[in-house]
Design a protein around this motif. Structure first.
Motif, PDB file in Angstrom:
ATOM      1  N   ILE A 116       0.843  -1.204   0.000  1.00 24.94           N
ATOM      2  CA  ILE A 116       0.000   0.000   0.000  1.00 24.94           C
ATOM      3  C   ILE A 116       0.875   1.249   0.000  1.00 24.94           C
ATOM      4  CG2 ILE A 116      -1.639   1.335   1.381  1.00 24.94           C
ATOM      5  CD1 ILE A 116      -2.888  -1.269   2.293  1.00 24.94           C
ATOM      6  N   TYR A 117       1.944   1.237   0.797  1.00 24.13           N
ATOM      7  CA  TYR A 117       2.817   2.416   0.860  1.00 24.13           C
ATOM      8  C   TYR A 117       3.528   2.632  -0.473  1.00 24.13           C
ATOM      9  CZ  TYR A 117       6.296   5.744   2.477  1.00 24.13           C
ATOM     10  OH  TYR A 117       7.092   6.865   2.628  1.00 24.13           O
ATOM     11  N   GLY A 125      -6.644   6.361   1.473  1.00 26.33           N
ATOM     12  CA  GLY A 125      -8.091   6.566   1.465  1.00 26.33           C
ATOM     13  C   GLY A 125      -8.506   7.727   0.585  1.00 26.33           C
ATOM     14  N   GLU A 126      -7.829   8.854   0.720  1.00 25.39           N
ATOM     15  CA  GLU A 126      -8.157  10.021  -0.081  1.00 25.39           C
ATOM     16  C   GLU A 126      -7.838   9.802  -1.557  1.00 25.39           C
ATOM     17  OE1 GLU A 126      -6.555   9.978   2.699  1.00 25.39           O
ATOM     18  OE2 GLU A 126      -7.821  11.123   4.082  1.00 25.39           O
ATOM     19  N   ARG A 127      -6.869   8.959  -1.840  1.00 22.77           N
ATOM     20  CA  ARG A 127      -6.483   8.715  -3.230  1.00 22.77           C
ATOM     21  C   ARG A 127      -7.452   7.770  -3.943  1.00 22.77           C
ATOM     22  NH1 ARG A 127      -1.002   9.582  -4.805  1.00 22.77           N
ATOM     23  NH2 ARG A 127       0.240  10.582  -3.177  1.00 22.77           N
ATOM     24  N   VAL A 128      -7.998   6.787  -3.218  1.00 22.18           N
ATOM     25  CA  VAL A 128      -8.733   5.708  -3.870  1.00 22.18           C
ATOM     26  C   VAL A 128     -10.238   5.786  -3.655  1.00 22.18           C
ATOM     27  CG1 VAL A 128      -9.080   3.199  -3.889  1.00 22.18           C
ATOM     28  CG2 VAL A 128      -6.776   4.152  -3.786  1.00 22.18           C
ATOM     29  N   SER A 131     -12.997   8.070  -5.720  1.00 23.51           N
ATOM     30  CA  SER A 131     -13.188   7.723  -7.136  1.00 23.51           C
ATOM     31  C   SER A 131     -13.947   6.411  -7.297  1.00 23.51           C
ATOM     32  CB  SER A 131     -11.829   7.645  -7.832  1.00 23.51           C
ATOM     33  OG  SER A 131     -11.007   6.661  -7.217  1.00 23.51           O
ATOM     34  N   ILE A 132     -13.572   5.358  -6.543  1.00 22.07           N
ATOM     35  CA  ILE A 132     -14.247   4.075  -6.746  1.00 22.07           C
ATOM     36  C   ILE A 132     -15.672   4.108  -6.179  1.00 22.07           C
ATOM     37  CG2 ILE A 132     -12.055   2.842  -6.745  1.00 22.07           C
ATOM     38  CD1 ILE A 132     -12.684   1.843  -3.959  1.00 22.07           C
ATOM     39  N   ILE A 133     -15.905   4.890  -5.136  1.00 23.98           N
ATOM     40  CA  ILE A 133     -17.268   4.996  -4.606  1.00 23.98           C
ATOM     41  C   ILE A 133     -18.163   5.731  -5.598  1.00 23.98           C
ATOM     42  CG2 ILE A 133     -18.684   6.038  -2.799  1.00 23.98           C
ATOM     43  CD1 ILE A 133     -16.481   5.432  -0.810  1.00 23.98           C
ATOM     44  N   GLN A 134     -17.675   6.832  -6.150  1.00 26.29           N
ATOM     45  CA  GLN A 134     -18.466   7.582  -7.129  1.00 26.29           C
ATOM     46  C   GLN A 134     -18.787   6.715  -8.346  1.00 26.29           C
ATOM     47  OE1 GLN A 134     -19.778  10.554  -7.037  1.00 26.29           O
ATOM     48  NE2 GLN A 134     -18.757  11.680  -5.407  1.00 26.29           N
ATOM     49  N   GLU A 135     -17.799   6.006  -8.844  1.00 24.79           N
ATOM     50  CA  GLU A 135     -18.010   5.168 -10.026  1.00 24.79           C
ATOM     51  C   GLU A 135     -19.000   4.042  -9.726  1.00 24.79           C
ATOM     52  OE1 GLU A 135     -15.415   2.364 -13.100  1.00 24.79           O
ATOM     53  OE2 GLU A 135     -14.418   3.594 -11.588  1.00 24.79           O
ATOM     54  N   THR A 136     -18.881   3.438  -8.541  1.00 25.90           N
ATOM     55  CA  THR A 136     -19.790   2.350  -8.179  1.00 25.90           C
ATOM     56  C   THR A 136     -21.217   2.847  -8.039  1.00 25.90           C
ATOM     57  OG1 THR A 136     -17.997   1.201  -7.027  1.00 25.90           O
ATOM     58  CG2 THR A 136     -20.249   0.560  -6.472  1.00 25.90           C
ATOM     59  N   LEU A 137     -21.395   3.993  -7.390  1.00 25.95           N
ATOM     60  CA  LEU A 137     -22.740   4.544  -7.218  1.00 25.95           C
ATOM     61  C   LEU A 137     -23.399   4.829  -8.569  1.00 25.95           C
ATOM     62  CD1 LEU A 137     -22.255   7.009  -4.215  1.00 25.95           C
ATOM     63  CD2 LEU A 137     -23.495   4.857  -4.217  1.00 25.95           C
ATOM     64  N   ARG A 167     -13.911  -3.806  -5.852  1.00 28.14           N
ATOM     65  CA  ARG A 167     -13.012  -2.740  -6.290  1.00 28.14           C
ATOM     66  C   ARG A 167     -11.982  -2.406  -5.211  1.00 28.14           C
ATOM     67  NH1 ARG A 167     -14.444   0.702 -10.209  1.00 28.14           N
ATOM     68  NH2 ARG A 167     -12.236   1.242  -9.993  1.00 28.14           N
ATOM     69  N   ALA A 168     -12.418  -2.335  -3.950  1.00 28.46           N
ATOM     70  CA  ALA A 168     -11.498  -1.978  -2.864  1.00 28.46           C
ATOM     71  C   ALA A 168     -10.477  -3.080  -2.614  1.00 28.46           C
ATOM     72  CB  ALA A 168     -12.290  -1.693  -1.592  1.00 28.46           C
ATOM     73  N   HIS A 169     -10.878  -4.344  -2.822  1.00 28.86           N
ATOM     74  CA  HIS A 169      -9.945  -5.450  -2.601  1.00 28.86           C
ATOM     75  C   HIS A 169      -8.731  -5.343  -3.531  1.00 28.86           C
ATOM     76  CE1 HIS A 169      -8.598  -9.469  -1.539  1.00 28.86           C
ATOM     77  NE2 HIS A 169      -8.511  -9.750  -2.824  1.00 28.86           N
ATOM     78  N   PHE A 170      -8.931  -4.794  -4.709  1.00 20.38           N
ATOM     79  CA  PHE A 170      -7.828  -4.620  -5.648  1.00 20.38           C
ATOM     80  C   PHE A 170      -6.762  -3.685  -5.083  1.00 20.38           C
ATOM     81  CE2 PHE A 170      -5.853  -2.288  -9.179  1.00 20.38           C
ATOM     82  CZ  PHE A 170      -5.325  -3.338  -9.912  1.00 20.38           C
ATOM     83  N   PHE A 171      -7.177  -2.758  -4.214  1.00 24.14           N
ATOM     84  CA  PHE A 171      -6.243  -1.806  -3.599  1.00 24.14           C
ATOM     85  C   PHE A 171      -5.880  -2.204  -2.174  1.00 24.14           C
ATOM     86  CE2 PHE A 171      -8.639   0.585  -6.785  1.00 24.14           C
ATOM     87  CZ  PHE A 171      -7.613   1.160  -7.520  1.00 24.14           C
ATOM     88  N   ASN A 172      -6.178  -3.444  -1.789  1.00 26.89           N
ATOM     89  CA  ASN A 172      -5.853  -3.971  -0.447  1.00 26.89           C
ATOM     90  C   ASN A 172      -6.560  -3.203   0.665  1.00 26.89           C
ATOM     91  OD1 ASN A 172      -3.888  -5.955  -1.424  1.00 26.89           O
ATOM     92  ND2 ASN A 172      -2.596  -4.181  -1.872  1.00 26.89           N
ATOM     93  N   ILE A 173      -7.816  -2.861   0.402  1.00 31.65           N
ATOM     94  CA  ILE A 173      -8.648  -2.163   1.377  1.00 31.65           C
ATOM     95  C   ILE A 173      -9.856  -3.044   1.691  1.00 31.65           C
ATOM     96  CG2 ILE A 173     -10.039  -0.107   1.841  1.00 31.65           C
ATOM     97  CD1 ILE A 173      -8.224   1.422  -0.082  1.00 31.65           C
ATOM     98  N   VAL A 174     -10.177  -3.156   2.969  1.00 32.48           N
ATOM     99  CA  VAL A 174     -11.302  -3.975   3.416  1.00 32.48           C
ATOM    100  C   VAL A 174     -12.485  -3.067   3.745  1.00 32.48           C
ATOM    101  CG1 VAL A 174     -12.117  -5.610   5.155  1.00 32.48           C
ATOM    102  CG2 VAL A 174      -9.769  -5.753   4.311  1.00 32.48           C
ATOM    103  N   LEU A 175     -13.693  -3.470   3.299  1.00 33.32           N
ATOM    104  CA  LEU A 175     -14.913  -2.746   3.631  1.00 33.32           C
ATOM    105  C   LEU A 175     -15.655  -3.524   4.708  1.00 33.32           C
ATOM    106  CD1 LEU A 175     -14.222  -1.342   0.903  1.00 33.32           C
ATOM    107  CD2 LEU A 175     -16.684  -1.217   0.491  1.00 33.32           C
ATOM    108  N   ASP A 176     -15.829  -2.904   5.881  1.00 30.59           N
ATOM    109  CA  ASP A 176     -16.548  -3.546   6.971  1.00 30.59           C
ATOM    110  C   ASP A 176     -18.045  -3.281   6.917  1.00 30.59           C
ATOM    111  OD1 ASP A 176     -14.289  -4.706   8.074  1.00 30.59           O
ATOM    112  OD2 ASP A 176     -13.841  -2.969   9.330  1.00 30.59           O
TER     113      ASP A 176
END
Length: 273
Positions: A116-117, A125-128, A131-137, A167-176
């Protein structure tokens, strides 16, 4: 002789050199002791950047750890779930503009922090996420009509969560957690929906009035039919048996006699009921 005395009191070059080395060594020791340890607080993880080899693959958990002063520095990540609220305006399948608010709880995958670094930095968070939330919505809202967005809100939320998790899994981010906080439409559409609801209520009210009038009409018909049938039966009884009329006269006379006798008793006692 005076100059010789002064020279005797001044420290020798060897003594000055020894003092300088002692100060330098002491300073280096203090610097090393102060910068060779780093703490990782609860709910955090750390990675270490080395000036020679770059980011190490080791992820440091909670506690106190050792690093090489100056050559290495610790980078701390908060791995607790953090809320992110995004507002978006999207178009539905029937071309209605929808204002939707989404609240997402996210956290980084701890063992993927070095990656991630390298790819996103500390402000991943601010980088990813925006954009992915807007596109998904936008992609999900476009699959439903405006009325379906209201009646199938849970289904819409599940679709958003499923796509956003991928989409978030691709960036190694987990959605709870993913939840829709607000869902509103344009003023024109809202006014049209309210007008439709009023019209439906008026139609239901008119239908109730018509049904009640029909029921009253049926009740009157049934009552009239019953009275006609009763009169018919009485007429037939009189024709078939003339004594039936005499019996009815006797019943009526008995009723009149009972009423007259009761009235007389009331007059006699002056307590008329």
């Amino acid at each position: 002789m005076a100059s010789a005395g002064i020279r005797g009191k001044m420290p020798s070059p060897n003594a000055l050199g020894g003092l300088g080395r002692a100060l330098l060594l002491g300073g280096a020791t203090i610097y090393g002791a102060a910068n060779s340890l780093f703490n990782v607080e609860g709910g955090h993880r750390a990675i270490v950047f080395n000036r020679l080899s770059g980011i190490k693959d080791t992820v440091y958990e909670e506690g106190t750890h050792i690093m090489i002063p100056w050559f290495e520095r610790a980078i701390i990540y908060d791995v607790r779930a953090r809320p992110n609220v995004i507002q978006s305006t999207s178009g539905s399948r029937d071309l209605q503009m929808v204002n939707i608010g989404l609240r997402v709880l996210t956290r980084p995958v701890p063992n993927k922090l070095p990656e991630i670094y390298r790819t996103l930095g500390t402000d991943y968070g601010e980088r990813v996420l925006p954009s992915i939330i807007q596109e998904t919505l936008k992609s999900v809202i476009a699959q439903y009509n405006a009325s379906q967005l209201l009646t199938m809100r849970e289904v819409v939320s599940r679709d958003i969560r499923r796509i956003l998790t991928q989409r978030a899994h691709f960036f190694n981010i987990v959605l709870d957690d993913v939840s829709i906080t607000n869902l509103t439409f344009s003023r024109d559409y809202t006014a049209a929906v309210e007008s439709k609801q009023v019209a439906q209520q008026d139609a239901e009210r008119a239908k109730f009035v018509v049904d009640k009038a029909e029921q009253d009409k049926q009740s009157a018909i049934i009552r009239a039919q019953g009275e006609a049938q009763s009169a018919k039966l009485i007429g037939q009884a009189i024709q078939n048996n003339p004594a039936f009329l005499t019996l009815r006269k006797i019943e009526v006379s008995h009723g009149v006699d009972w009423a007259l006798s009761r009235l007389a008793r009331c007059d006699a006692s002056k307590m008329c009921c």
